[in-house]
Design a protein around this motif. Structure first.
Motif, PDB file in Angstrom:
ATOM      1  N   SER A  41       0.831  -1.198   0.000  1.00 52.26           N
ATOM      2  CA  SER A  41       0.000   0.000   0.000  1.00 52.26           C
ATOM      3  C   SER A  41       0.868   1.251   0.000  1.00 52.26           C
ATOM      4  O   SER A  41       1.840   1.355   0.748  1.00 52.26           O
ATOM      5  CB  SER A  41      -0.918   0.003   1.229  1.00 52.26           C
ATOM      6  N   THR A  42       0.513   2.209  -0.852  1.00 56.66           N
ATOM      7  CA  THR A  42       1.230   3.494  -0.908  1.00 56.66           C
ATOM      8  C   THR A  42       0.466   4.587  -0.166  1.00 56.66           C
ATOM      9  O   THR A  42       0.762   5.765  -0.341  1.00 56.66           O
ATOM     10  CB  THR A  42       1.448   3.916  -2.369  1.00 56.66           C
ATOM     11  N   ASN A  43      -0.489   4.189   0.652  1.00 55.22           N
ATOM     12  CA  ASN A  43      -1.280   5.168   1.384  1.00 55.22           C
ATOM     13  C   ASN A  43      -0.376   5.987   2.308  1.00 55.22           C
ATOM     14  O   ASN A  43       0.382   5.455   3.113  1.00 55.22           O
ATOM     15  CB  ASN A  43      -2.346   4.452   2.213  1.00 55.22           C
ATOM     16  N   GLY A  44      -0.449   7.305   2.183  1.00 53.70           N
ATOM     17  CA  GLY A  44       0.358   8.186   3.008  1.00 53.70           C
ATOM     18  C   GLY A  44       1.745   8.454   2.474  1.00 53.70           C
ATOM     19  O   GLY A  44       2.495   9.230   3.074  1.00 53.70           O
ATOM     20  N   ILE A  45       2.116   7.819   1.352  1.00 49.01           N
ATOM     21  CA  ILE A  45       3.429   8.041   0.752  1.00 49.01           C
ATOM     22  C   ILE A  45       3.242   8.921  -0.477  1.00 49.01           C
ATOM     23  O   ILE A  45       2.621   8.503  -1.453  1.00 49.01           O
ATOM     24  CB  ILE A  45       4.097   6.710   0.348  1.00 49.01           C
ATOM     25  N   PRO A  46       3.748  10.144  -0.481  1.00 52.35           N
ATOM     26  CA  PRO A  46       3.538  11.038  -1.628  1.00 52.35           C
ATOM     27  C   PRO A  46       4.272  10.556  -2.863  1.00 52.35           C
ATOM     28  O   PRO A  46       5.400  10.069  -2.779  1.00 52.35           O
ATOM     29  CB  PRO A  46       4.084  12.383  -1.139  1.00 52.35           C
ATOM     30  N   ARG A  47       3.632  10.682  -4.006  1.00 54.82           N
ATOM     31  CA  ARG A  47       4.254  10.306  -5.267  1.00 54.82           C
ATOM     32  C   ARG A  47       5.329  11.317  -5.662  1.00 54.82           C
ATOM     33  O   ARG A  47       6.367  10.960  -6.213  1.00 54.82           O
ATOM     34  CB  ARG A  47       3.177  10.229  -6.358  1.00 54.82           C
ATOM     35  N   PHE A  48       5.077  12.580  -5.394  1.00 50.29           N
ATOM     36  CA  PHE A  48       6.013  13.648  -5.696  1.00 50.29           C
ATOM     37  C   PHE A  48       6.316  14.439  -4.433  1.00 50.29           C
ATOM     38  O   PHE A  48       5.468  14.577  -3.550  1.00 50.29           O
ATOM     39  CB  PHE A  48       5.451  14.594  -6.768  1.00 50.29           C
ATOM     40  N   ILE A  49       7.517  14.972  -4.364  1.00 47.25           N
ATOM     41  CA  ILE A  49       7.926  15.838  -3.262  1.00 47.25           C
ATOM     42  C   ILE A  49       8.223  17.210  -3.856  1.00 47.25           C
ATOM     43  O   ILE A  49       9.057  17.340  -4.756  1.00 47.25           O
ATOM     44  CB  ILE A  49       9.166  15.282  -2.543  1.00 47.25           C
ATOM     45  N   CYS A  50       7.538  18.209  -3.364  1.00 44.53           N
ATOM     46  CA  CYS A  50       7.689  19.575  -3.878  1.00 44.53           C
ATOM     47  C   CYS A  50       8.261  20.467  -2.790  1.00 44.53           C
ATOM     48  O   CYS A  50       7.724  20.535  -1.682  1.00 44.53           O
ATOM     49  CB  CYS A  50       6.335  20.120  -4.359  1.00 44.53           C
ATOM     50  N   LEU A  51       9.379  21.129  -3.111  1.00 50.24           N
ATOM     51  CA  LEU A  51      10.035  22.022  -2.170  1.00 50.24           C
ATOM     52  C   LEU A  51       9.722  23.493  -2.446  1.00 50.24           C
ATOM     53  O   LEU A  51      10.302  24.373  -1.822  1.00 50.24           O
ATOM     54  CB  LEU A  51      11.552  21.804  -2.213  1.00 50.24           C
ATOM     55  N   ALA A  52       8.827  23.741  -3.393  1.00 47.03           N
ATOM     56  CA  ALA A  52       8.405  25.115  -3.687  1.00 47.03           C
ATOM     57  C   ALA A  52       7.265  25.507  -2.755  1.00 47.03           C
ATOM     58  O   ALA A  52       6.370  24.706  -2.483  1.00 47.03           O
ATOM     59  CB  ALA A  52       7.976  25.232  -5.136  1.00 47.03           C
ATOM     60  N   GLU A  53       7.309  26.741  -2.293  1.00 50.55           N
ATOM     61  CA  GLU A  53       6.271  27.254  -1.399  1.00 50.55           C
ATOM     62  C   GLU A  53       5.843  28.650  -1.844  1.00 50.55           C
ATOM     63  O   GLU A  53       6.634  29.376  -2.457  1.00 50.55           O
ATOM     64  CB  GLU A  53       6.782  27.319   0.046  1.00 50.55           C
ATOM     65  N   ILE A  54       4.614  28.995  -1.542  1.00 53.88           N
ATOM     66  CA  ILE A  54       4.112  30.334  -1.839  1.00 53.88           C
ATOM     67  C   ILE A  54       4.024  31.107  -0.538  1.00 53.88           C
ATOM     68  O   ILE A  54       3.320  30.694   0.395  1.00 53.88           O
ATOM     69  CB  ILE A  54       2.743  30.272  -2.531  1.00 53.88           C
ATOM     70  N   GLU A  55       4.777  32.216  -0.454  1.00 52.87           N
ATOM     71  CA  GLU A  55       4.842  33.014   0.764  1.00 52.87           C
ATOM     72  C   GLU A  55       4.615  34.484   0.434  1.00 52.87           C
ATOM     73  O   GLU A  55       5.421  35.103  -0.262  1.00 52.87           O
ATOM     74  CB  GLU A  55       6.213  32.847   1.447  1.00 52.87           C
ATOM     75  N   GLN A  56       3.505  35.022   0.891  1.00 52.20           N
ATOM     76  CA  GLN A  56       3.203  36.452   0.769  1.00 52.20           C
ATOM     77  C   GLN A  56       3.388  36.974  -0.656  1.00 52.20           C
ATOM     78  O   GLN A  56       4.012  38.013  -0.896  1.00 52.20           O
ATOM     79  CB  GLN A  56       4.087  37.261   1.732  1.00 52.20           C
ATOM     80  N   GLY A  57       2.844  36.255  -1.606  1.00 54.16           N
ATOM     81  CA  GLY A  57       2.889  36.698  -2.991  1.00 54.16           C
ATOM     82  C   GLY A  57       4.158  36.337  -3.728  1.00 54.16           C
ATOM     83  O   GLY A  57       4.342  36.741  -4.881  1.00 54.16           O
ATOM     84  N   TYR A  58       5.049  35.574  -3.099  1.00 57.00           N
ATOM     85  CA  TYR A  58       6.283  35.146  -3.734  1.00 57.00           C
ATOM     86  C   TYR A  58       6.321  33.622  -3.816  1.00 57.00           C
ATOM     87  O   TYR A  58       5.832  32.925  -2.915  1.00 57.00           O
ATOM     88  CB  TYR A  58       7.502  35.626  -2.956  1.00 57.00           C
ATOM     89  N   LEU A  59       6.913  33.133  -4.893  1.00 56.76           N
ATOM     90  CA  LEU A  59       7.182  31.708  -5.024  1.00 56.76           C
ATOM     91  C   LEU A  59       8.593  31.471  -4.497  1.00 56.76           C
ATOM     92  O   LEU A  59       9.564  31.999  -5.049  1.00 56.76           O
ATOM     93  CB  LEU A  59       7.063  31.262  -6.482  1.00 56.76           C
ATOM     94  N   ALA A  60       8.727  30.705  -3.432  1.00 58.83           N
ATOM     95  CA  ALA A  60      10.022  30.474  -2.791  1.00 58.83           C
ATOM     96  C   ALA A  60      10.539  29.083  -3.162  1.00 58.83           C
ATOM     97  O   ALA A  60       9.822  28.089  -3.028  1.00 58.83           O
ATOM     98  CB  ALA A  60       9.884  30.598  -1.279  1.00 58.83           C
ATOM     99  N   LEU A  61      11.778  29.041  -3.636  1.00 59.52           N
ATOM    100  CA  LEU A  61      12.417  27.790  -4.027  1.00 59.52           C
ATOM    101  C   LEU A  61      13.786  27.681  -3.351  1.00 59.52           C
ATOM    102  O   LEU A  61      14.373  28.694  -2.962  1.00 59.52           O
ATOM    103  CB  LEU A  61      12.608  27.710  -5.547  1.00 59.52           C
ATOM    104  N   PRO A  62      14.318  26.475  -3.225  1.00 61.71           N
ATOM    105  CA  PRO A  62      15.682  26.335  -2.721  1.00 61.71           C
ATOM    106  C   PRO A  62      16.664  27.072  -3.624  1.00 61.71           C
ATOM    107  O   PRO A  62      16.494  27.125  -4.845  1.00 61.71           O
ATOM    108  CB  PRO A  62      15.918  24.817  -2.758  1.00 61.71           C
ATOM    109  N   ARG A  63      17.713  27.635  -3.042  1.00 58.21           N
ATOM    110  CA  ARG A  63      18.662  28.425  -3.826  1.00 58.21           C
ATOM    111  C   ARG A  63      19.381  27.573  -4.868  1.00 58.21           C
ATOM    112  O   ARG A  63      19.876  28.103  -5.876  1.00 58.21           O
ATOM    113  CB  ARG A  63      19.673  29.095  -2.895  1.00 58.21           C
ATOM    114  N   GLY A  64      19.460  26.270  -4.636  1.00 56.49           N
ATOM    115  CA  GLY A  64      20.108  25.403  -5.615  1.00 56.49           C
ATOM    116  C   GLY A  64      19.389  25.326  -6.941  1.00 56.49           C
ATOM    117  O   GLY A  64      19.928  24.801  -7.924  1.00 56.49           O
ATOM    118  N   CYS A  65      18.153  25.855  -6.999  1.00 55.38           N
ATOM    119  CA  CYS A  65      17.377  25.839  -8.248  1.00 55.38           C
ATOM    120  C   CYS A  65      17.665  27.059  -9.124  1.00 55.38           C
ATOM    121  O   CYS A  65      17.056  27.199 -10.192  1.00 55.38           O
ATOM    122  CB  CYS A  65      15.876  25.791  -7.937  1.00 55.38           C
TER     123      CYS A  65
END
Length: 458
Positions: free
Chosen positions: A369-393
């Motif tokens: 069962s893959t229940n509770g296991i995400p298929r994709f992991i996303c490190l992008a976040e939306i903060e106060q009108g900005y899209l925040a990504l890791p600096r390595g991107c």
């Protein structure tokens, strides 16, 4: 008036004309959508639908919501208010026979699962019980696909998903959830379809929906039913609650809703008008989706998909409406303002900071069962009108913006810190690391990748 002033005034006039034309097109789009809805649903309150007998309603319901017929799930709720679903069994809680919770239902020698027949559906529709469907068959096929949206922006997400379905001529039905704080979008097939292909259609539609509503969470990829490509060992697959539950319907929930999120006056008339998707059209859409994102992966089982092909594809096509210049802020993260960016571009940038979860694919390959296991992991976040990504991107983001002919204006907000004096590094590499190339001390941003089996100490 200088040449620059005249040009600026001319641009303002053109932009005003564009806004007016856009408003006219949106109004015309709404009119055509309404006409199309009426052409697909001639009269959802027609007498022949409202006069359906009880048996006809049950048969119509069974014809649409097909899944495993040998079992179904039954909703329960205890005195403390906790609720859930469990497989319906004739011997449940029978003294001397049922040993729950010490013995799981799948391991019980006295299990006597109840079939999903007309009586069970009638009891569900009449309010005697609330049942759930197991959509994944023992042959790893399904008759329907459902997408579950339950985040705060569920209405925007549903609108984008429905638009994606409409663009591909896929008929869908939207049901407001039992709680009223979410919705299920149902797609029905003319015949049993391989679950992996039905889910690939769901992924493709989510890809398209994300281009219209970039705020759509990657968690939506884990909220498709059936939730697995193949039947997990020793299980039944994930269940989904069936719609038209009697008690919630009195509050307008568990009912089918229109594009304005209002329940249809005649639920049965609407259900009778829902069209099913043919297998031919499904595979045409899959081919179209592969062509749009540049993927060469066609109708392959997950075991045959190469590891590097499991990542989220980033399309290369030009996107209209991009700004000429974009101000980026480099601080603890890489920040991009969302306001001037088209939704499709925001979605592509989010994919740069996303990757496939190897644990998911390993678990799925083992038929667990893959229940509770995400298929994709996303490190992008939306903060106060900005899209925040890791600096390595940064490099990949810059390359993507360059492809879209966007000039980057970088603002460095990083803290330079305070240099420590008389500090020397006295460590040395382990024998297994001495052959590795040293990292340049002149780099200001480094993204390190460590294989899963590599030792954590250096």
């Amino acid at each position: 008036m200088t040449g620059i002033s005249r040009e600026l005034q001319s641009i303002e006039v053109e932009l005003a004309a564009i806004d007016q034309r856009k408003a006219e097109l949106l109004d015309r789009q709404s009119q055509l959508a309404a006409q199309r809805q009426h052409s697909i649903i001639p009269s959802i309150s027609a007498p022949d639908h409202s006069a359906l007998t009880t048996l006809q309603k049950v048969e119509l319901f069974i014809n649409l919501f097909q899944g495993r017929e040998d079992i179904y799930a039954l909703r329960w709720e205890n005195k403390q208010g906790r609720s859930g679903y469990s497989v319906a069994c004739a011997n449940e809680w029978q003294q001397g026979i049922c040993n729950k919770p010490k013995v799981k239902c799948g391991e019980c020698s006295h299990r006597a699962y109840l079939p999903l027949d007309k009586q069970a559906v009638y009891d569900h529709l009449s309010g005697k019980k609330t049942i759930g469907l197991y959509p994944l068959s023992t042959e790893d096929q399904c008759w329907l696909l459902a997408a579950d949206f339950d985040k705060a922006d569920w209405q925007q997400a549903v609108t984008a998903f429905r638009q994606a379905c409409e663009n591909w001529d896929i008929s869908c039905a939207t049901e407001r959830s039992r709680s009223g704080n979410g919705a299920h979008v149902w797609i029905f097939f003319e015949q049993a379809i391989a679950a992996k292909d039905a889910r690939r259609l769901g992924f493709a539609l989510l890809d398209k929906a994300m281009e219209q509503h970039a705020g759509l969470s990657f968690e939506s990829y884990d909220r498709l039913f059936p939730n697995q490509d193949t039947m997990p060992a020793g299980g039944f697959g994930n269940l989904i609650a069936l719609p038209l539950q009697s008690l919630p319907r009195k509050s307008g929930n568990s009912a089918f809703i229109n594009e304005h999120f209002q329940p249809y006056p005649d639920q049965w008339g609407y259900l009778a008008s829902v069209l099913k998707v043919s297998a031919k059209h499904l595979y045409e859409c899959l081919g179209r989706g592969s062509a749009d994102n540049g993927s060469n992966v066609k109708h392959l089982p997950i075991a045959d998909v190469k590891p590097w092909e499991r990542s989220i594809p980033v399309a290369k096509a030009q996107i209209s409406g991009c700004p000429e210049v974009l101000e980026l802020v480099l601080a603890n993260k890489l920040y991009l303002p969302i306001a001037p960016l088209p939704q499709a571009l925001v979605a592509r940038i989010k994919r740069i900071a996303s990757f496939s979860n190897p644990v998911f694919f390993k678990t799925q390959a083992l038929r667990f069962s893959t229940n509770g296991i995400p298929r994709f992991i996303c490190l992008a976040e939306i903060e106060q009108g900005y899209l925040a990504l890791p600096r390595g991107c940064l490099d990949e983001v810059a390359a993507l913006l360059e492809e879209q002919s966007i000039n980057v204006d970088m603002e460095d907000k990083r803290s330079s810190g305070q240099r420590l004096k008389d500090i020397k590094f006295l460590g040395s590499c382990a024998k297994t690391r001495r052959g590795l190339s040293p990292i340049s001390v002149n780099m200001t941003s480094v993204c390190c990748r460590r294989p899963p089996l590599l030792e954590k100490r250096w």
